[in-house]
Scaffold this motif. Structure first.
Motif, PDB file in Angstrom:
ATOM      1  N   HIS A   1       0.834  -1.198   0.000  1.00  0.00           N
ATOM      2  CA  HIS A   1       0.000   0.000   0.000  1.00  0.00           C
ATOM      3  C   HIS A   1       0.873   1.253   0.000  1.00  0.00           C
ATOM      4  O   HIS A   1       1.864   1.331   0.730  1.00  0.00           O
ATOM      5  CB  HIS A   1      -0.923   0.035   1.218  1.00  0.00           C
ATOM      6  CG  HIS A   1      -2.202  -0.724   1.027  1.00  0.00           C
ATOM      7  ND1 HIS A   1      -2.263  -2.093   1.055  1.00  0.00           N
ATOM      8  CD2 HIS A   1      -3.470  -0.291   0.767  1.00  0.00           C
ATOM      9  CE1 HIS A   1      -3.522  -2.486   0.860  1.00  0.00           C
ATOM     10  NE2 HIS A   1      -4.262  -1.407   0.675  1.00  0.00           N
ATOM     11  N   VAL A   2       0.465   2.225  -0.832  1.00  0.00           N
ATOM     12  CA  VAL A   2       1.105   3.536  -0.888  1.00  0.00           C
ATOM     13  C   VAL A   2      -0.002   4.578  -0.701  1.00  0.00           C
ATOM     14  O   VAL A   2      -1.048   4.509  -1.348  1.00  0.00           O
ATOM     15  CB  VAL A   2       1.815   3.766  -2.234  1.00  0.00           C
ATOM     16  CG1 VAL A   2       2.465   5.152  -2.264  1.00  0.00           C
ATOM     17  CG2 VAL A   2       2.854   2.681  -2.499  1.00  0.00           C
ATOM     18  N   PHE A   3       0.238   5.541   0.192  1.00  0.00           N
ATOM     19  CA  PHE A   3      -0.726   6.600   0.462  1.00  0.00           C
ATOM     20  C   PHE A   3      -0.061   7.944   0.190  1.00  0.00           C
ATOM     21  O   PHE A   3       1.099   8.137   0.547  1.00  0.00           O
ATOM     22  CB  PHE A   3      -1.177   6.575   1.925  1.00  0.00           C
ATOM     23  CG  PHE A   3      -1.744   5.257   2.389  1.00  0.00           C
ATOM     24  CD1 PHE A   3      -3.104   5.006   2.327  1.00  0.00           C
ATOM     25  CD2 PHE A   3      -0.906   4.264   2.900  1.00  0.00           C
ATOM     26  CE1 PHE A   3      -3.629   3.793   2.772  1.00  0.00           C
ATOM     27  CE2 PHE A   3      -1.424   3.058   3.353  1.00  0.00           C
ATOM     28  CZ  PHE A   3      -2.792   2.820   3.277  1.00  0.00           C
ATOM     29  N   GLY A   4      -0.787   8.876  -0.418  1.00  0.00           N
ATOM     30  CA  GLY A   4      -0.160  10.172  -0.611  1.00  0.00           C
ATOM     31  C   GLY A   4      -0.876  11.079  -1.572  1.00  0.00           C
ATOM     32  O   GLY A   4      -2.041  10.874  -1.935  1.00  0.00           O
ATOM     33  N   VAL A   5      -0.144  12.123  -2.001  1.00  0.00           N
ATOM     34  CA  VAL A   5      -0.640  13.143  -2.917  1.00  0.00           C
ATOM     35  C   VAL A   5       0.340  13.233  -4.076  1.00  0.00           C
ATOM     36  O   VAL A   5       1.553  13.301  -3.870  1.00  0.00           O
ATOM     37  CB  VAL A   5      -0.757  14.516  -2.212  1.00  0.00           C
ATOM     38  CG1 VAL A   5      -1.268  15.574  -3.194  1.00  0.00           C
ATOM     39  CG2 VAL A   5      -1.682  14.426  -0.998  1.00  0.00           C
TER      40      VAL A   5
ATOM     41  N   ALA B   1      -0.061   5.703   6.319  1.00  0.00           N
ATOM     42  CA  ALA B   1       0.950   4.643   6.314  1.00  0.00           C
ATOM     43  C   ALA B   1       1.301   4.216   7.738  1.00  0.00           C
ATOM     44  O   ALA B   1       1.512   3.032   8.010  1.00  0.00           O
ATOM     45  CB  ALA B   1       2.202   5.123   5.579  1.00  0.00           C
ATOM     46  N   ASP B   2       1.346   5.173   8.651  1.00  0.00           N
ATOM     47  CA  ASP B   2       1.589   4.902  10.062  1.00  0.00           C
ATOM     48  C   ASP B   2       0.482   4.004  10.622  1.00  0.00           C
ATOM     49  O   ASP B   2       0.735   2.960  11.244  1.00  0.00           O
ATOM     50  CB  ASP B   2       1.648   6.241  10.793  1.00  0.00           C
ATOM     51  CG  ASP B   2       1.885   6.134  12.296  1.00  0.00           C
ATOM     52  OD1 ASP B   2       1.485   5.137  12.914  1.00  0.00           O
ATOM     53  OD2 ASP B   2       2.459   7.082  12.868  1.00  0.00           O
TER      54      ASP B   2
ATOM     55  N   ARG C   1       2.539  -4.580   9.040  1.00  0.00           N
ATOM     56  CA  ARG C   1       3.258  -4.567   7.762  1.00  0.00           C
ATOM     57  C   ARG C   1       3.606  -3.132   7.383  1.00  0.00           C
ATOM     58  O   ARG C   1       2.805  -2.218   7.538  1.00  0.00           O
ATOM     59  CB  ARG C   1       2.409  -5.209   6.649  1.00  0.00           C
ATOM     60  CG  ARG C   1       1.992  -6.634   6.951  1.00  0.00           C
ATOM     61  CD  ARG C   1       1.412  -7.318   5.725  1.00  0.00           C
ATOM     62  NE  ARG C   1       0.286  -6.622   5.139  1.00  0.00           N
ATOM     63  CZ  ARG C   1      -0.979  -6.720   5.560  1.00  0.00           C
ATOM     64  NH1 ARG C   1      -1.276  -7.477   6.603  1.00  0.00           N
ATOM     65  NH2 ARG C   1      -1.946  -6.065   4.952  1.00  0.00           N
ATOM     66  N   ILE C   2       4.814  -2.959   6.856  1.00  0.00           N
ATOM     67  CA  ILE C   2       5.285  -1.634   6.483  1.00  0.00           C
ATOM     68  C   ILE C   2       4.501  -1.130   5.277  1.00  0.00           C
ATOM     69  O   ILE C   2       4.132  -1.893   4.370  1.00  0.00           O
ATOM     70  CB  ILE C   2       6.803  -1.660   6.197  1.00  0.00           C
ATOM     71  CG1 ILE C   2       7.350  -0.236   6.071  1.00  0.00           C
ATOM     72  CG2 ILE C   2       7.123  -2.506   4.978  1.00  0.00           C
ATOM     73  CD1 ILE C   2       8.873  -0.187   5.989  1.00  0.00           C
ATOM     74  N   ALA C   3       4.234   0.162   5.260  1.00  0.00           N
ATOM     75  CA  ALA C   3       3.559   0.812   4.141  1.00  0.00           C
ATOM     76  C   ALA C   3       4.395   2.008   3.713  1.00  0.00           C
ATOM     77  O   ALA C   3       5.382   2.375   4.360  1.00  0.00           O
ATOM     78  CB  ALA C   3       2.143   1.242   4.527  1.00  0.00           C
ATOM     79  N   ALA C   4       3.978   2.625   2.607  1.00  0.00           N
ATOM     80  CA  ALA C   4       4.700   3.779   2.086  1.00  0.00           C
ATOM     81  C   ALA C   4       3.768   4.970   1.965  1.00  0.00           C
ATOM     82  O   ALA C   4       2.569   4.829   1.713  1.00  0.00           O
ATOM     83  CB  ALA C   4       5.324   3.453   0.725  1.00  0.00           C
ATOM     84  N   ALA C   5       4.347   6.138   2.152  1.00  0.00           N
ATOM     85  CA  ALA C   5       3.671   7.395   1.865  1.00  0.00           C
ATOM     86  C   ALA C   5       4.452   8.089   0.761  1.00  0.00           C
ATOM     87  O   ALA C   5       5.632   7.787   0.540  1.00  0.00           O
ATOM     88  CB  ALA C   5       3.620   8.275   3.113  1.00  0.00           C
ATOM     89  N   THR C   6       3.804   9.013   0.075  1.00  0.00           N
ATOM     90  CA  THR C   6       4.523   9.730  -0.968  1.00  0.00           C
ATOM     91  C   THR C   6       4.042  11.168  -1.072  1.00  0.00           C
ATOM     92  O   THR C   6       2.860  11.465  -0.865  1.00  0.00           O
ATOM     93  CB  THR C   6       4.404   9.019  -2.339  1.00  0.00           C
ATOM     94  OG1 THR C   6       5.242   9.683  -3.289  1.00  0.00           O
ATOM     95  CG2 THR C   6       2.971   9.013  -2.844  1.00  0.00           C
ATOM     96  N   ALA C   7       4.990  12.049  -1.357  1.00  0.00           N
ATOM     97  CA  ALA C   7       4.700  13.470  -1.522  1.00  0.00           C
ATOM     98  C   ALA C   7       5.715  14.052  -2.491  1.00  0.00           C
ATOM     99  O   ALA C   7       6.768  13.449  -2.739  1.00  0.00           O
ATOM    100  CB  ALA C   7       4.780  14.198  -0.181  1.00  0.00           C
TER     101      ALA C   7
END
Length: 554
Positions: free
Chosen positions: A18-22, A55-56, A64-70
């Protein structure tokens, strides 16, 4: 030919689902490859901080580790509060961000590496020749040290061709920390003897015990010693047998339960950092209690700890069980002689649920909501004066079903973006957000994200008292001007309806009946439910009273 961003996306997707972000200029190529070439799911949030929060929460709910993106610049700086929270809470995640070109900063660039370091996150910058390997190193660092990391792609290399994506090695992660040597062995033997001879043993466990998978072993240890059990707020549900559990230790604990904690003659603290709130500012244990801490920290984390054993919670607990069997120890019988259920009882306020000022008493509201919520639930909490109500009145099945994103850094405004992370991690559970009106307004950008991602599995409870509660109770009592502490009453039910949720203004306990009917409806036929609870600002949470008491004596 794959780009540098593709190398990062495809390598990251081998370890992150999973990746979360803008989306922005600095991460556009990365997100394009995530969408087109990987199985990782991207969830768009509406504020960059929300990507890190989601992601937190995903890690806290799933392990499980997740990712965020900006993007770079303003996109990156918007993440800093959430990044600081993840660092303080020891949550591993990867923040993928754009960065200044390798040729040097542009007028709108800032020193992102320094900013990340200032809040406790290390930065790894990828290049054309090492993007895949650097990605694995960043993941390895995050998981090994349980911290967030920043993975930066310089703007001028993001779209450059980098050749076929190489096979990157798996992250090399350390095993559980085993107690070693004669000193550790002697400490475990000594503790086993103390437990075998204890008349009133107590086990207190925290989130670290859950992360170590020590729940089952701790249940066996409690049964073998006849111990009462308790947990930190983030460890609720770690003990498998709730019949002898006193609930949350510290300011969220019931008075009767905390009195029993003070009766313990031997207390073993496992996987808990013993912060000031858990320790009731030094009053949790009595001076005659022998306190032994088991943790992976370098040393004891509170001055009231008399003995310290460094090691993995599960390994040390199993070693204690072996020692107790060798000693032929029998249970103390203490837990069978006390009324645990009565000790855990909380005050629910007036019978009609109405406080002296005519608004709802939050204790009655919390109790009623706890009785109506679906059993299969995960609770996500913003920070604020209200945080005790869910911890006191809403039981959860295990520590991964209760998360407080923001409290480690003492932030508010991270509640709504916690919902998409929890919803993705536990796709069958009801996600219940508890937030204040101040924090809710601060996080309003991701109200839409919460409604969109949780849908009919989502409930938000807003404790709407038209003030910043902690400030009123702490500084208003000292005579400071209250106008800056007050918030014009906001119609959260209407705000929720504007983004597709069902909003209910709750002015009486009977208004909560809608939660009961909502819980019985099929998930696919109901909408996200917003409970806009108009509560009194005159009722002070017990944990806040404790803080006030301590501040008066110092």
């Amino acid at each position: 030919m794959p780009t540098v961003s593709a190398h990062v996306a495809r390598t990251l997707a081998q370890h992150v689902d999973h990746v979360f972000g803008v989306m922005g200029n600095g991460n556009a190529w990365f997100l394009d490859d995530v969408e087109r070439a990987t199985s990782a799911r991207f969830t768009a949030v509406r504020h960059e901080a929300g990507g890190v929060v989601a992601a937190d929460a995903y890690f806290r709910a799933s392990g499980r580790i997740a990712a965020a993106t900006a993007t770079y610049g303003a996109g990156f700086t918007n993440t800093l509060t959430a990044l600081a929270e993840a660092a303080q809470a020891r949550v591993p995640l990867v923040l993928l961000t754009g960065d200044e070109p390798t040729s040097g900063p542009r007028p709108w660039d800032v020193d992102q590496i320094a900013l990340a370091a200032a809040v406790g996150a290390r930065t790894y910058t990828v290049g054309r020749a090492d993007a895949a390997a650097t990605t694995v190193i960043a993941i390895e660092h995050s998981l090994t040290y349980r911290v967030p990391v920043v993975l930066a792609i310089p703007y001028d290399v993001a779209a450059r061709e980098a050749g076929p994506v190489p096979e990157a090695p798996e992250p090399a992660l350390p095993g559980p920390l085993a107690p070693v040597g004669p000193f550790d062995a002697a400490a475990i033997t000594d503790l086993a003897r103390a437990l075998a001879g204890a008349e009133r043993p107590l086990l207190l466990a925290g989130r670290g015990a859950w992360l170590a998978g020590a729940g089952e072993a701790l249940g066996e240890l409690a049964a073998a010693t006849g111990a009462l059990t308790a947990s930190t707020a983030l460890g609720r549900g770690v003990f498998p047998d709730g019949r002898y559990d006193l609930g949350v230790a510290g300011g969220f604990g019931a008075d009767g339960a905390m009195s029993l904690v003070r009766e313990a003659d031997v207390a073993v603290v496992v996987g808990a950092s013993l912060n000031q709130f858990t320790m009731r500012f030094g009053d949790l244990f009595s001076p005659g209690t022998r306190v032994v801490q088991v943790d992976t920290a370098e040393a004891a984390t509170h001055r009231h700890v008399g003995s310290f054993i460094r090691g993995d919670a599960a390994l040390v607990t199993r070693a204690l069980l072996d020692e107790l069997r060798a000693l032929g120890a029998v249970p103390s019988g203490w837990r069978d002689s006390v009324g645990v259920a009565a000790a855990r009882t909380y005050d629910t306020g007036p019978a009609d649920g109405i406080a002296a000022d005519g608004r709802l008493d939050p204790r009655g509201v919390a109790s009623r909501i706890g009785a109506l919520l679906p059993a299969d639930r995960v609770v996500v909490s913003d920070g604020g004066h209200f945080i005790g109500w869910a911890n006191m009145y809403w039981p959860v099945a295990s520590p991964d079903r209760m998360m407080m994103v923001g409290t480690a850094y003492q932030s508010i405004g991270l509640g709504f973006p916690s919902v998409p992370g929890a919803a993705a991690a536990l796709p069958d559970a009801t996600v219940v957000l508890t937030t204040g009106d101040g924090g809710g307004l601060m996080a309003l950008a991701d109200l839409e994200t919460a409604v969109r991602t949780a849908g009919g599995r989502g409930v938000a409870v807003v404790w709407n008292d038209a003030v910043y509660g902690a400030e009123v109770h702490v500084y208003g009592r000292q005579g400071l001007a209250e106008e800056p502490m007050r918030i014009p009453e906001t119609d959260f039910a209407a705000l929720a309806a504007a983004v597709g949720a069902e909003g209910v203004v709750v002015r009486t306990l009977d208004d909560l009946d809608r939660l009961g009917t909502w819980a019985r409806e099929p998930v696919g036929q109901r909408r996200f439910l917003m409970l806009d609870c108009r509560i009194s600002s005159t009722v002070v949470a017990p944990w806040q009273e404790e803080v006030l008491r301590v501040s008066r004596t110092r």
